[in-house]
Structure formats: C-alpha cells, structure tokens
Design a protein around this motif. Structure first.
Motif, PDB file in Angstrom:
ATOM      1  N   TRP A 189       0.841  -1.203   0.000  1.00  0.00           N
ATOM      2  CA  TRP A 189       0.000   0.000   0.000  1.00  0.00           C
ATOM      3  C   TRP A 189       0.874   1.250   0.000  1.00  0.00           C
ATOM      4  O   TRP A 189       0.641   2.184  -0.768  1.00  0.00           O
ATOM      5  CB  TRP A 189      -0.914  -0.021   1.225  1.00  0.00           C
ATOM      6  N   ILE A 190       1.886   1.261   0.841  1.00  0.00           N
ATOM      7  CA  ILE A 190       2.786   2.415   0.919  1.00  0.00           C
ATOM      8  C   ILE A 190       3.566   2.574  -0.376  1.00  0.00           C
ATOM      9  O   ILE A 190       3.722   3.692  -0.890  1.00  0.00           O
ATOM     10  CB  ILE A 190       3.733   2.266   2.126  1.00  0.00           C
ATOM     11  N   ALA A 191       4.040   1.467  -0.939  1.00  0.00           N
ATOM     12  CA  ALA A 191       4.774   1.535  -2.204  1.00  0.00           C
ATOM     13  C   ALA A 191       3.891   2.085  -3.311  1.00  0.00           C
ATOM     14  O   ALA A 191       4.349   2.881  -4.154  1.00  0.00           O
ATOM     15  CB  ALA A 191       5.297   0.146  -2.576  1.00  0.00           C
ATOM     16  N   ALA A 192       2.624   1.684  -3.339  1.00  0.00           N
ATOM     17  CA  ALA A 192       1.697   2.182  -4.351  1.00  0.00           C
ATOM     18  C   ALA A 192       1.471   3.684  -4.198  1.00  0.00           C
ATOM     19  O   ALA A 192       1.437   4.424  -5.186  1.00  0.00           O
ATOM     20  CB  ALA A 192       0.370   1.432  -4.258  1.00  0.00           C
ATOM     21  N   LEU A 193       1.313   4.141  -2.959  1.00  0.00           N
ATOM     22  CA  LEU A 193       1.094   5.567  -2.726  1.00  0.00           C
ATOM     23  C   LEU A 193       2.314   6.382  -3.155  1.00  0.00           C
ATOM     24  O   LEU A 193       2.172   7.438  -3.792  1.00  0.00           O
ATOM     25  CB  LEU A 193       0.776   5.811  -1.248  1.00  0.00           C
ATOM     26  N   GLU A 194       3.508   5.908  -2.829  1.00  0.00           N
ATOM     27  CA  GLU A 194       4.724   6.616  -3.234  1.00  0.00           C
ATOM     28  C   GLU A 194       4.813   6.690  -4.763  1.00  0.00           C
ATOM     29  O   GLU A 194       5.187   7.728  -5.323  1.00  0.00           O
ATOM     30  CB  GLU A 194       5.952   5.911  -2.660  1.00  0.00           C
ATOM     31  N   TRP A 195       4.492   5.594  -5.418  1.00  0.00           N
ATOM     32  CA  TRP A 195       4.521   5.547  -6.888  1.00  0.00           C
ATOM     33  C   TRP A 195       3.512   6.513  -7.491  1.00  0.00           C
ATOM     34  O   TRP A 195       3.825   7.258  -8.424  1.00  0.00           O
ATOM     35  CB  TRP A 195       4.245   4.114  -7.342  1.00  0.00           C
ATOM     36  N   MET A 196       2.303   6.532  -6.959  1.00  0.00           N
ATOM     37  CA  MET A 196       1.266   7.414  -7.490  1.00  0.00           C
ATOM     38  C   MET A 196       1.649   8.880  -7.327  1.00  0.00           C
ATOM     39  O   MET A 196       1.427   9.699  -8.226  1.00  0.00           O
ATOM     40  CB  MET A 196      -0.069   7.133  -6.794  1.00  0.00           C
ATOM     41  N   GLU A 197       2.214   9.206  -6.175  1.00  0.00           N
ATOM     42  CA  GLU A 197       2.652  10.585  -5.962  1.00  0.00           C
ATOM     43  C   GLU A 197       3.732  10.953  -6.962  1.00  0.00           C
ATOM     44  O   GLU A 197       3.711  12.039  -7.538  1.00  0.00           O
ATOM     45  CB  GLU A 197       3.174  10.743  -4.529  1.00  0.00           C
ATOM     46  N   GLN A 198       4.666  10.058  -7.184  1.00  0.00           N
ATOM     47  CA  GLN A 198       5.816  10.322  -8.044  1.00  0.00           C
ATOM     48  C   GLN A 198       5.405  10.563  -9.489  1.00  0.00           C
ATOM     49  O   GLN A 198       5.997  11.397 -10.179  1.00  0.00           O
ATOM     50  CB  GLN A 198       6.780   9.136  -7.965  1.00  0.00           C
ATOM     51  N   ILE A 199       4.384   9.861  -9.976  1.00  0.00           N
ATOM     52  CA  ILE A 199       4.000   9.999 -11.381  1.00  0.00           C
ATOM     53  C   ILE A 199       2.891  11.021 -11.600  1.00  0.00           C
ATOM     54  O   ILE A 199       2.432  11.195 -12.726  1.00  0.00           O
ATOM     55  CB  ILE A 199       3.608   8.645 -11.993  1.00  0.00           C
ATOM     56  N   GLY A 200       2.451  11.700 -10.523  1.00  0.00           N
ATOM     57  CA  GLY A 200       1.585  12.850 -10.724  1.00  0.00           C
ATOM     58  C   GLY A 200       0.118  12.680 -10.438  1.00  0.00           C
ATOM     59  O   GLY A 200      -0.714  13.394 -11.019  1.00  0.00           O
ATOM     60  N   ALA A 201      -0.260  11.780  -9.528  1.00  0.00           N
ATOM     61  CA  ALA A 201      -1.657  11.695  -9.116  1.00  0.00           C
ATOM     62  C   ALA A 201      -2.074  12.998  -8.442  1.00  0.00           C
ATOM     63  O   ALA A 201      -1.273  13.652  -7.773  1.00  0.00           O
ATOM     64  CB  ALA A 201      -1.867  10.525  -8.167  1.00  0.00           C
ATOM     65  N   ASP A 202      -3.346  13.376  -8.606  1.00  0.00           N
ATOM     66  CA  ASP A 202      -3.872  14.586  -7.970  1.00  0.00           C
ATOM     67  C   ASP A 202      -4.571  14.274  -6.651  1.00  0.00           C
ATOM     68  O   ASP A 202      -4.628  15.112  -5.757  1.00  0.00           O
ATOM     69  CB  ASP A 202      -4.848  15.289  -8.912  1.00  0.00           C
ATOM     70  N   LEU A 203      -5.131  13.081  -6.531  1.00  0.00           N
ATOM     71  CA  LEU A 203      -5.704  12.600  -5.277  1.00  0.00           C
ATOM     72  C   LEU A 203      -5.755  11.080  -5.358  1.00  0.00           C
ATOM     73  O   LEU A 203      -5.625  10.496  -6.432  1.00  0.00           O
ATOM     74  CB  LEU A 203      -7.084  13.213  -5.002  1.00  0.00           C
ATOM     75  N   VAL A 204      -5.951  10.438  -4.191  1.00  0.00           N
ATOM     76  CA  VAL A 204      -5.950   8.976  -4.127  1.00  0.00           C
ATOM     77  C   VAL A 204      -7.164   8.509  -3.336  1.00  0.00           C
ATOM     78  O   VAL A 204      -7.516   9.097  -2.310  1.00  0.00           O
ATOM     79  CB  VAL A 204      -4.659   8.445  -3.467  1.00  0.00           C
ATOM     80  N   SER A 205      -7.810   7.448  -3.844  1.00  0.00           N
ATOM     81  CA  SER A 205      -8.924   6.815  -3.134  1.00  0.00           C
ATOM     82  C   SER A 205      -8.531   5.385  -2.790  1.00  0.00           C
ATOM     83  O   SER A 205      -8.084   4.626  -3.655  1.00  0.00           O
ATOM     84  CB  SER A 205     -10.179   6.809  -4.018  1.00  0.00           C
ATOM     85  N   SER A 206      -8.699   5.020  -1.523  1.00  0.00           N
ATOM     86  CA  SER A 206      -8.345   3.678  -1.049  1.00  0.00           C
ATOM     87  C   SER A 206      -9.448   3.158  -0.148  1.00  0.00           C
ATOM     88  O   SER A 206      -9.982   3.894   0.679  1.00  0.00           O
ATOM     89  CB  SER A 206      -7.020   3.727  -0.278  1.00  0.00           C
ATOM     90  N   SER A 207      -9.774   1.884  -0.303  1.00  0.00           N
ATOM     91  CA  SER A 207     -10.807   1.271   0.536  1.00  0.00           C
ATOM     92  C   SER A 207     -10.270   0.024   1.227  1.00  0.00           C
ATOM     93  O   SER A 207     -10.816  -1.070   1.102  1.00  0.00           O
ATOM     94  CB  SER A 207     -12.042   0.939  -0.315  1.00  0.00           C
ATOM     95  N   THR A 208      -9.194   0.207   1.938  1.00  0.00           N
ATOM     96  CA  THR A 208      -8.634  -0.879   2.743  1.00  0.00           C
ATOM     97  C   THR A 208      -8.105  -0.283   4.036  1.00  0.00           C
ATOM     98  O   THR A 208      -8.026   0.936   4.179  1.00  0.00           O
ATOM     99  CB  THR A 208      -7.524  -1.625   1.979  1.00  0.00           C
ATOM    100  N   SER A 209      -7.760  -1.142   4.994  1.00  0.00           N
ATOM    101  CA  SER A 209      -7.296  -0.619   6.275  1.00  0.00           C
ATOM    102  C   SER A 209      -6.438  -1.662   6.979  1.00  0.00           C
ATOM    103  O   SER A 209      -6.389  -2.830   6.578  1.00  0.00           O
ATOM    104  CB  SER A 209      -8.486  -0.246   7.167  1.00  0.00           C
ATOM    105  N   PHE A 210      -5.795  -1.225   8.048  1.00  0.00           N
ATOM    106  CA  PHE A 210      -4.881  -2.080   8.803  1.00  0.00           C
ATOM    107  C   PHE A 210      -5.189  -1.907  10.287  1.00  0.00           C
ATOM    108  O   PHE A 210      -4.770  -0.939  10.908  1.00  0.00           O
ATOM    109  CB  PHE A 210      -3.430  -1.707   8.494  1.00  0.00           C
ATOM    110  N   PHE A 211      -5.960  -2.878  10.839  1.00  0.00           N
ATOM    111  CA  PHE A 211      -6.362  -2.749  12.243  1.00  0.00           C
ATOM    112  C   PHE A 211      -7.114  -3.997  12.697  1.00  0.00           C
ATOM    113  O   PHE A 211      -8.023  -4.467  12.001  1.00  0.00           O
ATOM    114  CB  PHE A 211      -7.264  -1.528  12.430  1.00  0.00           C
ATOM    115  N   ASP A 212      -6.729  -4.536  13.855  1.00  0.00           N
ATOM    116  CA  ASP A 212      -7.526  -5.526  14.577  1.00  0.00           C
ATOM    117  C   ASP A 212      -7.820  -6.789  13.763  1.00  0.00           C
ATOM    118  O   ASP A 212      -8.879  -7.370  13.900  1.00  0.00           O
ATOM    119  CB  ASP A 212      -8.850  -4.895  15.025  1.00  0.00           C
ATOM    120  N   GLU A 213      -6.883  -7.220  12.928  1.00  0.00           N
ATOM    121  CA  GLU A 213      -7.123  -8.451  12.184  1.00  0.00           C
ATOM    122  C   GLU A 213      -6.616  -9.690  12.923  1.00  0.00           C
ATOM    123  O   GLU A 213      -7.188 -10.751  12.833  1.00  0.00           O
ATOM    124  CB  GLU A 213      -6.462  -8.364  10.805  1.00  0.00           C
ATOM    125  N   PHE A 214      -5.512  -9.529  13.663  1.00  0.00           N
ATOM    126  CA  PHE A 214      -4.984 -10.644  14.453  1.00  0.00           C
ATOM    127  C   PHE A 214      -4.833 -10.165  15.895  1.00  0.00           C
ATOM    128  O   PHE A 214      -3.732  -9.952  16.387  1.00  0.00           O
ATOM    129  CB  PHE A 214      -3.642 -11.123  13.897  1.00  0.00           C
TER     130      PHE A 214
END
Length: 560
Positions: free
Chosen positions: A264-289
């Motif tokens: 997820w972090i790698a994808a966000l860094e890549w999107m920023e680098q190539i010029g995304a204007d905003l990002v939409s994500s529907s996932t999360s990291f919490f309370d799975e284990f």
C-alpha cells in the motif's frame, strides 16, 4: 469498506503456522541515507508531481528532498544474508519490509545503521459479499443531463448530478485507486481512461482480478462507483477523470498478507511520483490478528503510529490528498468500532457511510481517534450503492464504507477540475468546511455529508490565514542589471508591488492597484532604478507584494 474479520478457522490455522515457523514479516528502519548528499542521479519525479508540490509548498527552495531518494543500497546489501526476502522498500519511511527468521533480529538490531525493527501489521481482509435488493423506492431527477438509472440516488446525495450538469466530470484530474485489482471488461468501463497501472503483488503488469488473482472483485466494485459511465444503469461521480490503478492486496496467504501494508505504501509513493492529484483507497490495517504483534490497537490510532497513516501525512506534505474508508466495524463492541489506519491520519479524508439520510450506517466505523480528534472526516451514502457485477454487463447493490469513499473522492476531483490552482491543503479544507455539519462535527459522520457544488464554490479566502499570493520568486538574485518579480494569485483582485530599502523607505513603485485574475501569474520587471529614474546603489532591498490586507515580502541583493 466491504471488510470482515478472518474466520475463526483461518485465524487458528494462521496462529498455528506462526507457532511452527520463525519466519515473520518485519519492518526495518534505517538511521539515515548516507548517499543522499552525494547522489549524482536526481530522483525521477514527474513534472506534474513537481507542479502539485509547488502548489502545496510555494515558499520551498527544494521540491525534491531526502524523502525522494531511495533506501541505501549498501545497507540492503549488508542485510541480505540475514533476510529471507525483501517485500518492499519505502523511500518516505527510509525502511524495508522483509521476511526474516526471528533468530536474526538481535544481530540485525546491533548493526550501526539500524534505527528500529517492528512487526508488520495485517490489514483487515477484504471479503466477498452478496448483492441485495434495494430497500429504497426508485427516485427520478426532474431534469438532468444524463440518465443515471439506479445510481441516481448515490450521485444526488452528494449533489454530483448538479455538478455533472454544470459540465464537470473530473476531466484532466488524475485519481489513484489502491485496491485488490480491477476488471475493466465490463460495459460500464468502456470509456475509462487509465494512464498507468501496476501490480504490487505479483509484479507482472496485470492489475485484473481473474484466474489465480481472483479475490473478491472488491476493487472492481469500488472503481465502478467513481469511474463508470453507462447511461440508464450506472454513472460514477468522476467518470471523466484519468485513473492510476494499483493492485496491492493478496488474500491467498495469511502470512504474506502482512506485506500488504508495504505494498500500500509503495503504491502511494509511486502514485505521488508519477503525478496523481488525489488517491482513493478502501482498505485498512487494524484488529485483524488481535493480541498479536501483527495488529494495531486502539491506542495506536493517534495519527502518528500507523505506517500507512504516516505515509498519508508525507503525501499531504507533497500536495497529494488521500481519501480512505473509515472501516466497517461500527456494529461491533464499543472498544472495537473505531476507525482503522490510515483513516486516523491528521491530513487525509476518512470517509464514513450513511443510510438514506444523514444517519450513520450501523456498520460504519466511528471516532474519536486515540488523541481525541473527530473522525471520520465526512460521510456519504454507503448503503445499497449501485455497482457493476462480476461479469461484463450486470449490476448489483452493495454496502460499505468502501463505496462511500470513491463517491466522495470523485466529487473532490470535480472540485479540482473547477479549481486547478488549488493545493492539497485547500482541497482538504474545502471538503470538510463545506460539509453539512462543518460547524458542529461529531464522531459518527464527522463534518457531515459533502456537497459537490459547495466544494466547487468554496472560497479559500474565507479562511482567516488565507493568503492569495503564491509562488513568489525574483530572478536573478543577486540582481544585475535587472530582476523580475514573479507571483501567482489564486483569486481575482487588485495588487501592488513596491521596493523598500532596509530602513523601510519607499524606493520604487513597480505596480500600483493593478488588476489580476484568479490563477494569473504576474512577472514584474524592476530595472534597479528608483522612482526618480536613478540607479540604486548595491545592497539589500525588500520587495512587497500586497493584495487587499495580505502581503508577501522578500529580499533582493543588488550587486554592481
């Protein structure tokens, strides 16, 4: 966000696996980047990304900084014999996510360039759901440019229909989508414009959810709420935008899911680098284990602990605003219905879900954060959202904050289309300050339900600390035989440019009460003469740009 906890069976199997092996997923953080100051290759940041960064940081002297440089290759080489594999590295966090034998941790921790080692965290697993019949009675628009079919309600709820009728579709705006994968064979995607895509799981250039990649079609459903266009059936809120797609989620292996955070972090860094204007994500990291070191807990939801949360902060510093679903834990017990990371972030938009009015959906995760901030930031209709089916022609209804999130991100794209000079900070303020509960936010739907047209018409000048003068620079500096003073205004108005000596005495009036349009850039030449036409002496001078009650001052050094 269509999420569920792992079943008890899977959880027990996973715990058994972890008990039998010493290989686990960890983050290794480095103390520095020793090659940064002596680097001969400048990071490849796209012109579009640099332009966005300049809007966010008009006074910066360096649009490319240490965070843009890669993790030290020497450090990685020194670690290689102690690692099973490297999942991903993060330029922003100066870290590597690795698979490691736990017996090697003390040795690695003793290395002089290691700052910290911490367990990777698992995301909440995205699960398949079933469609359901509509609870609502059909609605019709009195008049609109397009026929929305069953998607009219979700568009009308955030006033996207009016925005579409006004000619806005997200054209020219680049939206990053981070999810499980995307099948683009459906009729509703026939007109989608994808400018870039990347698979961060299999690294094979295929972001679809077919064959061995099939998980839940979650990413396809989410994308259809924002990007689809099939009149009389389904229209997304930003159907005319350009899209950057990233597949980051892997449901096939409970252990290797722990690498999803790094993807997820790698994808966000890549999107920023190539010029995304905003990002939409529907996932999360919490309370799975729960109860393991691979899980975030309530006290970690403080806006400064979760790694994806920290990544959204860095993205925001570079002008990239992230919209993320708040989570679907609202129906659970009091201690566990909280939002998830990265939605606890201080500079991102966490999106909750409502039903047919402004009532929070029972499943929608709530705030506050561990440090007491209101969350989610806003909420939109997340119940019985019209989306595509898994095939190529069908449609169905789904519920979850996963679907309210792209709807809100889409109307934010419409606002950026209408206001291309806006920075990420201005978009962030516009979304929150124009929502239905902006004067009295709460912990269930935050600042309320956003309205596309109110966001579009938002005037940043209404903010007390707003300054319309941007991108101020003069060149050359030191100056001889002249210098040009340049700036941009984000509103229409009148401006003046004056030169003063260091004692405050007026030396020259360059412009006085001149008009300027919103978005216009002014380049005012000073020939280094005073108001009497005489060449000024060498030394330091001050120029002041004024608009209404706001001003910006800078120094000029004049040499012979």
């Amino acid at each position: 966000m269509i999420l569920s906890r792992v079943s008890l069976f899977i959880l027990l199997i996973s715990n058994t696996l972890w008990g039998q092996t010493t290989e686990k997923t960890y983050w290794i953080f480095f103390k520095d980047k020793p090659d940064y100051l002596h680097a001969t290759v400048i990071p490849d940041i796209s012109p579009r990304a640099l332009e966005r960064r300049l809007k966010q940081n008009p006074h910066t002297s360096a649009l490319i900084d240490e965070s843009d440089y890669p993790v030290s290759s020497d450090y990685l080489a020194a670690l290689s014999s102690h690692l099973v594999l490297i999942h991903n590295t993060s330029r922003w966090l100066n870290a590597a996510c690795v698979q490691i034998n736990e017996r090697n941790i003390p040795l690695i921790q003793s290395l002089p360039f290691i700052r910290e080692i911490r367990p990777a965290k698992a995301r909440s697993v995205i699960a398949s759901t079933t469609s359901h019949a509509s609870f609502f009675s059909p609605i019709t628009a009195s008049f609109s440019r397009f026929s929305y079919g069953a998607s009219l309600r979700q568009n009308s709820f955030v006033n996207a229909v009016t925005a579409h009728d006004s000619g806005y579709s997200g054209k020219g705006i680049r939206i990053g989508m981070i999810d499980t994968g995307f099948n683009l064979t459906h009729t509703a995607f026939s007109g989608i414009h994808v400018v870039a895509d990347s698979d961060f799981v299999d690294h094979d250039g295929n972001v679809s959810e077919i064959g061995s990649k099939f998980t839940s079609s979650h990413g396809t459903f989410v994308l259809s709420a924002i990007a689809s266009f099939h009149e009389s059936f389904l229209i997304g809120t930003a159907f005319g935008a350009d899209y950057i797609l990233a597949r980051t989620e892997n449901n096939s292996d409970a252990i290797y899911e722990l690498a999803d955070e790094s993807r997820w972090i790698a994808a966000l860094e890549w999107m920023e680098q190539i010029g995304a204007d905003l990002v939409s994500s529907s996932t999360s990291f919490f309370d799975e284990f729960p109860g393991t070191s691979h899980d975030y807990n309530i006290r970690d939801l403080d806006g400064k602990t979760g790694l994806t949360t920290l990544a959204t902060d860095i993205a925001f510093q570079k002008g990239l605003l992230v919209f993320n679903s708040s989570g679907n834990n609202g129906a659970e017990d009091q201690d566990q219905y909280r939002i998830s990371t990265p939605s606890d972030g201080k500079h991102m938009i966490a999106v909750g879900a409502t039903i047919g009015d402004s009532t929070v959906a029972s499943f929608s995760s709530r705030g506050p954060t561990a440090d007491g901030r209101k969350k989610p930031d806003v909420a939109a209709l997340g119940y019985e959202i019209r989306v595509v089916s898994s095939g190529t022609t069908g449609y169905q209804n789904f519920s979850g904050t996963s679907l309210s999130t792209p709807i809100v991100a889409g109307i934010a794209a419409l606002a950026l289309e209408a206001n291309p000079a806006w920075s990420g900070s201005e978009l962030y303020d516009a979304v929150r300050k124009t929502a239905s509960l902006s004067k009295k936010p709460n912990h269930t739907i935050g600042y309320g339900v956003p309205d596309a047209m109110k966001i579009i018409r938002y005037n940043p000048a209404s903010s007390d600390d707003f300054n319309p003068i941007r991108d101020v620079v003069n060149y050359p500096n030191p100056a001889n035989p002249s210098t040009t003073i340049r700036f941009r205004s984000v509103i229409s108005g009148r401006y003046s440019v004056h030169i003063y000596n260091t004692l405050g005495g007026l030396v020259r009036t360059i412009r006085d009460n001149a008009s300027i349009a919103a978005g216009e850039t002014v380049a005012a030449l000073w020939d280094l003469k005073n108001d009497h036409g005489r060449r000024v002496s060498s030394g330091v001078y001050i120029y002041r740009i004024a608009m209404d009650d706001k001003s910006e001052t800078r120094k000029i050094l004049i040499i012979k």
